[in-house]
Design an enzyme around this catalytic site. Structure first.
Site, PDB file in Angstrom:
ATOM      1  N   GLU A 135       7.799   9.969  -1.146  1.00  0.00           N
ATOM      2  CA  GLU A 135       8.897   9.076  -0.757  1.00  0.00           C
ATOM      3  C   GLU A 135       8.515   8.150   0.382  1.00  0.00           C
ATOM      4  O   GLU A 135       7.612   8.420   1.154  1.00  0.00           O
ATOM      5  CB  GLU A 135      10.137   9.870  -0.362  1.00  0.00           C
ATOM      6  CG  GLU A 135       9.897  11.110   0.478  1.00  0.00           C
ATOM      7  CD  GLU A 135       9.258  10.868   1.806  1.00  0.00           C
ATOM      8  OE1 GLU A 135       9.640   9.871   2.478  1.00  0.00           O
ATOM      9  OE2 GLU A 135       8.371  11.663   2.196  1.00  0.00           O
ATOM     10  N   GLU A 171       5.127  10.038   1.596  1.00  0.00           N
ATOM     11  CA  GLU A 171       4.445   9.239   0.552  1.00  0.00           C
ATOM     12  C   GLU A 171       3.813  10.109  -0.524  1.00  0.00           C
ATOM     13  O   GLU A 171       3.241   9.589  -1.475  1.00  0.00           O
ATOM     14  CB  GLU A 171       3.324   8.351   1.139  1.00  0.00           C
ATOM     15  CG  GLU A 171       3.738   7.348   2.163  1.00  0.00           C
ATOM     16  CD  GLU A 171       2.557   6.527   2.706  1.00  0.00           C
ATOM     17  OE1 GLU A 171       1.416   6.709   2.222  1.00  0.00           O
ATOM     18  OE2 GLU A 171       2.791   5.717   3.607  1.00  0.00           O
TER      19      GLU A 171
END
Lengths: 344, 344
Positions: free
Chosen positions: B168, B311
């Site tokens: 994310e 991420e």
């Protein structure tokens, strides 16, 4: 290590598109890689395990859970043709999956191994002497094993290796590793002697007494690290030391796998303190004494998976973390390059 | 999970050419992989990160060290053409080096992103509402985000993905993650609220109070996990939940990266307890509250590198360890196959 490259790498980590420090220990690894390779954007790509096999006279004292016949049998396993490819041992399976090369060397197996195209036949002698009673090796044998390791490492590096993982197979070899560690760290045998492949309480007690007796012979002095290695070490340990010294001399990095590898590193750093900058410990292995080695070396392991196998297995598992750490320095954009606003 | 496959894998680990248990935590991972894939010789090979981006109304409360403009700028960074290849963020650098695919999805960025061939434009709305004052999302928005994640995961698995890493990017998203964790674990906000990208003491204090206020609204009940997600979550968190549920439904495994991913997993396991068997936590991240999530899930992380980036970066780093664990089951020979004598 190249201090300028380390400073530049540290500064670059602060400019890359992430919060400062958000890559945690990976940032420290990347900076050490920059220092070892002498560039702020290191690009290691040739991961190579060199598995050295040797036997140990001290197994006659009953210090291992496995019979010494396992050493040549495992060398055959490292070389076996299997449905998955060459080699049926853990290091082969891991290396095949994770993109590492495996080289296998007989440095001191106590058996006549059949020739094999993938076996580096570099035997110095069939096993060491019983270190409880006498020096395990002569100084000449020790130096010959170191040179053999250095030569194979040089050959591997000529072929593109730049991340070297010394690995080992040798029934009984946590006994010399513990003896070396006790002498070089000047701690009691008991503090650094563990269960190796999984010995019982009784065998562990016997192993401690054997190492105490070996130390009590007084055959070596920490001020003479090569003398300690000859007195208490093993042929594959000396060979791994040669791999490490040659790799560091060529500014390649070494992933330190476990306790036996760590004992070679202790000798190496005693001989040449600059070696430390090229050593990257994989995991903290389950063998008691490994933590003491790493504390002495001032190095932090990358994981704690409780491995206690040797062969270079932990090193192979750690290699992707190192390659990843280098990739962040080399391939991430800075805030300025990416046009990302920073913290206010 | 397939209990028969797990039993067979556990038995096989005991027969492979190594001392029993010598591969430590890798053996447990291999057994869980056998259970997830439903075979004692699992062969995961398609590692795919799906990075979902979304914004958060709660950033207006001043809970993040970075401005919300960073979210679209980082999406552009994930997609950028760089000298090293596509993408200049940490996840791109790591994935490129370690052989993982990266998919990027806009689920709720508060900006009109330009179309890009590598961007999955799946925006549900431009950012969530301010969860301090009202529910972050409607139930319909939440379900739409879950479905979007499930669809992209299905598409990735059709293309060969079998190890999915939900990742994310969303400035402010450790605030909803902490709020979800506090409600679902029934612990005070303070116990699970951390510094995210690196906020000061003052901002941390404000963040805790914002989450306390959000919880005090009483807008949701842990007995209704989807209601909790709508009330306190985020669009990218709902999307990651969809990825997880779809992956587990297809018997693929999920590497759990960090704290925000963990909050999606808490909702997922509350909805469907069988999801747990498909979750493999990467590292314990530096965000306080992550350890509480993993303890609640009963899962052990693979490393402790102190990452706190998100991420999917930790997931990419952990993938080789999982592939290696599976390789030991699949490619190592047994003592019998290799003709190696066992312990007496």
């Amino acid at each position: 290590a190249d201090e300028d490259a380390m400073r530049a790498a540290r500064a670059r980590q602060g400019q890359l598109t992430k919060p400062p420090g958000a890559l945690g220990a990976l940032e420290d690894l990347s900076v050490r890689l920059a220092g070892a390779f002498g560039t702020p954007t290191p690009h290691p790509q040739g991961v190579t395990v060199i598995v050295a096999a040797g036997d140990h006279g001290v197994v006659s004292e009953g210090v291992s859970a496995f019979p010494p016949e396992v050493t040549p049998a495992m060398v055959a396993n490292f070389l076996a043709d299997t449905p998955a490819g060459p080699g049926g041992a853990a290091v082969n399976a891991l290396a095949r999956t994770l993109g590492a090369q495996v080289l296998v060397a007989d440095v001191g197996v106590n058996a006549d191994l059949p020739a094999h195209p993938r076996l580096h036949a570099l035997k110095i002698r069939r096993g060491t002497r019983n270190l409880r009673a006498e020096a395990a090796m002569t100084r000449e044998e020790t130096e010959a094993a170191i040179l053999a390791g250095a030569r194979l490492a040089a050959q591997a590096m000529e072929g593109g290796a730049d991340v070297l993982i010394p690995g080992e197979m040798g029934i009984g070899n946590t006994t010399p590793a513990a003896a070396l560690t006790a002498r070089l760290l000047n701690v009691p045998a008991r503090a650094v002697t563990g269960r190796g492949t999984g010995v019982t309480d009784d065998t562990l007690e016997r192993k401690v007494r054997v190492i105490e007796a070996a130390l009590a012979r007084g055959g070596s002095d920490p001020a003479d690290p090569l003398g300690v290695l000859a007195d208490l070490g093993g042929l594959e340990i000396a060979f791994m030391l040669g791999v490490m010294l040659q790799a560091a001399g060529a500014r390649c990095v070494i992933i330190l796998d476990g306790f036996v590898e760590g004992s070679a590193a202790l000798v190496g750093v005693a001989l040449q303190p600059h070696l430390r900058a090229y050593l990257f410990p994989a995991g903290e292995c389950a063998e008691v004494g490994h933590a003491a080695q790493l504390a002495h070396l001032g190095l932090t392991p990358m994981f704690h998976l409780g491995l206690r196998l040797g062969e270079g297995t932990g090193g192979v598992l750690a290699a992707p973390l190192l390659l990843g750490a280098a990739a962040t320095l080399r391939e991430m954009q800075t805030f300025a390059e990416a046009g990302v606003p920073g913290a206010p």
